[in-house]
Design a protein around this motif. Sequence first.
Motif, PDB file in Angstrom:
ATOM      1  N   ASP A  17       0.841  -1.193   0.000  1.00 28.06           N
ATOM      2  CA  ASP A  17       0.000   0.000   0.000  1.00 28.06           C
ATOM      3  C   ASP A  17       0.874   1.239   0.000  1.00 28.06           C
ATOM      4  OD1 ASP A  17      -2.001   1.833   0.206  1.00 28.06           O
ATOM      5  OD2 ASP A  17      -2.706   1.199   2.167  1.00 28.06           O
ATOM      6  N   GLU A  18       0.861   1.969  -1.104  1.00 21.07           N
ATOM      7  CA  GLU A  18       1.653   3.195  -1.211  1.00 21.07           C
ATOM      8  C   GLU A  18       0.807   4.449  -1.039  1.00 21.07           C
ATOM      9  OE1 GLU A  18       5.296   2.516  -4.073  1.00 21.07           O
ATOM     10  OE2 GLU A  18       3.399   2.181  -5.144  1.00 21.07           O
ATOM     11  N   GLY A  19      -0.467   4.260  -0.693  1.00 21.67           N
ATOM     12  CA  GLY A  19      -1.370   5.400  -0.538  1.00 21.67           C
ATOM     13  C   GLY A  19      -1.107   6.189   0.721  1.00 21.67           C
ATOM     14  N   ALA A  20      -1.674   7.364   0.773  1.00 23.48           N
ATOM     15  CA  ALA A  20      -1.524   8.210   1.948  1.00 23.48           C
ATOM     16  C   ALA A  20      -2.904   8.705   2.350  1.00 23.48           C
ATOM     17  CB  ALA A  20      -0.600   9.382   1.618  1.00 23.48           C
ATOM     18  N   PRO A  21      -3.180   9.084   3.544  1.00 26.13           N
ATOM     19  CA  PRO A  21      -2.243   9.166   4.658  1.00 26.13           C
ATOM     20  C   PRO A  21      -2.162   7.875   5.485  1.00 26.13           C
ATOM     21  CG  PRO A  21      -4.281  10.194   5.315  1.00 26.13           C
ATOM     22  CD  PRO A  21      -4.452   9.706   3.885  1.00 26.13           C
ATOM     23  N   SER A  22      -3.216   7.062   5.533  1.00 24.16           N
ATOM     24  CA  SER A  22      -3.174   5.886   6.420  1.00 24.16           C
ATOM     25  C   SER A  22      -2.835   4.631   5.617  1.00 24.16           C
ATOM     26  CB  SER A  22      -4.517   5.708   7.125  1.00 24.16           C
ATOM     27  OG  SER A  22      -5.538   5.537   6.166  1.00 24.16           O
ATOM     28  N   LEU A  23      -1.579   4.252   5.631  1.00 22.26           N
ATOM     29  CA  LEU A  23      -1.133   3.073   4.901  1.00 22.26           C
ATOM     30  C   LEU A  23      -1.542   1.810   5.640  1.00 22.26           C
ATOM     31  CD1 LEU A  23       2.479   4.195   3.924  1.00 22.26           C
ATOM     32  CD2 LEU A  23       0.424   4.243   2.527  1.00 22.26           C
ATOM     33  N   GLN A  24      -1.945   0.813   4.887  1.00 17.94           N
ATOM     34  CA  GLN A  24      -2.270  -0.497   5.448  1.00 17.94           C
ATOM     35  C   GLN A  24      -1.045  -1.402   5.348  1.00 17.94           C
ATOM     36  OE1 GLN A  24      -5.270  -1.265   6.891  1.00 17.94           O
ATOM     37  NE2 GLN A  24      -5.682   0.910   6.594  1.00 17.94           N
ATOM     38  N   GLU A  25      -1.008  -2.450   6.147  1.00 21.25           N
ATOM     39  CA  GLU A  25       0.081  -3.419   6.102  1.00 21.25           C
ATOM     40  C   GLU A  25       0.065  -4.142   4.755  1.00 21.25           C
ATOM     41  OE1 GLU A  25       2.433  -3.957   8.427  1.00 21.25           O
ATOM     42  OE2 GLU A  25       1.590  -2.484   9.789  1.00 21.25           O
ATOM     43  N   ASP A  26       1.224  -4.664   4.341  1.00 28.34           N
ATOM     44  CA  ASP A  26       1.306  -5.432   3.098  1.00 28.34           C
ATOM     45  C   ASP A  26       0.378  -6.638   3.163  1.00 28.34           C
ATOM     46  OD1 ASP A  26       3.321  -3.659   2.504  1.00 28.34           O
ATOM     47  OD2 ASP A  26       4.936  -5.145   2.577  1.00 28.34           O
ATOM     48  N   VAL A  27      -0.144  -7.042   2.011  1.00 27.43           N
ATOM     49  CA  VAL A  27      -0.955  -8.250   1.892  1.00 27.43           C
ATOM     50  C   VAL A  27      -0.146  -9.250   1.085  1.00 27.43           C
ATOM     51  CG1 VAL A  27      -3.076  -9.256   0.967  1.00 27.43           C
ATOM     52  CG2 VAL A  27      -3.126  -6.976   2.003  1.00 27.43           C
ATOM     53  N   ILE A  28       0.011 -10.458   1.624  1.00 28.51           N
ATOM     54  CA  ILE A  28       0.757 -11.511   0.942  1.00 28.51           C
ATOM     55  C   ILE A  28      -0.222 -12.585   0.501  1.00 28.51           C
ATOM     56  CG2 ILE A  28       2.570 -13.246   1.160  1.00 28.51           C
ATOM     57  CD1 ILE A  28       3.760 -11.418   3.381  1.00 28.51           C
ATOM     58  N   ILE A  29      -0.243 -12.853  -0.801  1.00 29.48           N
ATOM     59  CA  ILE A  29      -1.149 -13.840  -1.380  1.00 29.48           C
ATOM     60  C   ILE A  29      -0.307 -15.000  -1.895  1.00 29.48           C
ATOM     61  CG2 ILE A  29      -2.902 -14.258  -3.151  1.00 29.48           C
ATOM     62  CD1 ILE A  29      -3.245 -11.114  -3.147  1.00 29.48           C
ATOM     63  N   CYS A  30      -0.589 -16.202  -1.404  1.00 31.28           N
ATOM     64  CA  CYS A  30       0.124 -17.402  -1.846  1.00 31.28           C
ATOM     65  C   CYS A  30      -0.854 -18.309  -2.581  1.00 31.28           C
ATOM     66  CB  CYS A  30       0.724 -18.147  -0.663  1.00 31.28           C
ATOM     67  SG  CYS A  30       1.983 -17.218   0.219  1.00 31.28           S
ATOM     68  N   ALA A  31      -0.576 -18.547  -3.856  1.00 26.39           N
ATOM     69  CA  ALA A  31      -1.442 -19.407  -4.672  1.00 26.39           C
ATOM     70  C   ALA A  31      -0.818 -20.791  -4.772  1.00 26.39           C
ATOM     71  CB  ALA A  31      -1.632 -18.795  -6.056  1.00 26.39           C
ATOM     72  N   PHE A  32      -1.445 -21.763  -4.128  1.00 23.76           N
ATOM     73  CA  PHE A  32      -1.007 -23.146  -4.166  1.00 23.76           C
ATOM     74  C   PHE A  32      -1.858 -23.906  -5.182  1.00 23.76           C
ATOM     75  CE2 PHE A  32      -0.025 -21.563   0.071  1.00 23.76           C
ATOM     76  CZ  PHE A  32       1.294 -21.946   0.218  1.00 23.76           C
ATOM     77  N   GLU A  33      -1.591 -25.186  -5.354  1.00 23.04           N
ATOM     78  CA  GLU A  33      -2.345 -26.008  -6.292  1.00 23.04           C
ATOM     79  C   GLU A  33      -3.812 -26.144  -5.881  1.00 23.04           C
ATOM     80  OE1 GLU A  33      -2.326 -30.627  -7.715  1.00 23.04           O
ATOM     81  OE2 GLU A  33      -0.397 -29.666  -7.350  1.00 23.04           O
ATOM     82  N   ASP A  34      -4.078 -26.222  -4.569  1.00 25.70           N
ATOM     83  CA  ASP A  34      -5.434 -26.515  -4.102  1.00 25.70           C
ATOM     84  C   ASP A  34      -6.104 -25.398  -3.305  1.00 25.70           C
ATOM     85  OD1 ASP A  34      -3.674 -26.772  -2.006  1.00 25.70           O
ATOM     86  OD2 ASP A  34      -4.705 -28.468  -1.107  1.00 25.70           O
ATOM     87  N   CYS A  35      -5.393 -24.304  -3.035  1.00 30.08           N
ATOM     88  CA  CYS A  35      -5.986 -23.206  -2.281  1.00 30.08           C
ATOM     89  C   CYS A  35      -5.157 -21.936  -2.469  1.00 30.08           C
ATOM     90  CB  CYS A  35      -6.089 -23.544  -0.790  1.00 30.08           C
ATOM     91  SG  CYS A  35      -4.504 -23.662   0.054  1.00 30.08           S
ATOM     92  N   VAL A  36      -5.700 -20.834  -1.987  1.00 25.36           N
ATOM     93  CA  VAL A  36      -5.006 -19.549  -1.990  1.00 25.36           C
ATOM     94  C   VAL A  36      -5.091 -18.993  -0.576  1.00 25.36           C
ATOM     95  CG1 VAL A  36      -5.048 -17.178  -2.864  1.00 25.36           C
ATOM     96  CG2 VAL A  36      -5.494 -19.079  -4.416  1.00 25.36           C
TER      97      VAL A  36
END
Length: 79
Positions: A17-36
């Motif tokens: 999140d590069e927005g301002a003023p209130s930045l949110q924490e990074d979101v990590i998305i992991c795409a596996f074979e059977d789920c995300v």
Amino acid sequence: MFTIEHDFDATVITLIDEGAPSLQEDVIICAFEDCVTLEQFDPRRNEPLRLTLSMTQVRDLAAALNLPEGSYRLEANKG
């Protein structure tokens, strides 16, 4: 901004999140074979939160991003 990495068993996408003023924490998305999985650090709890979606839920989410308000059921591909 986002990054994409291809690991042995998953594709990992990090949304920054590069927005301002209130930045949110990074979101990590992991795409596996059977789920995300989606992870985001919760500073109030001082721990990461994780959400797991089945591939059917991911398909429905992708479709929902392009549809108007309403209730839908996607039919499985036959063939």
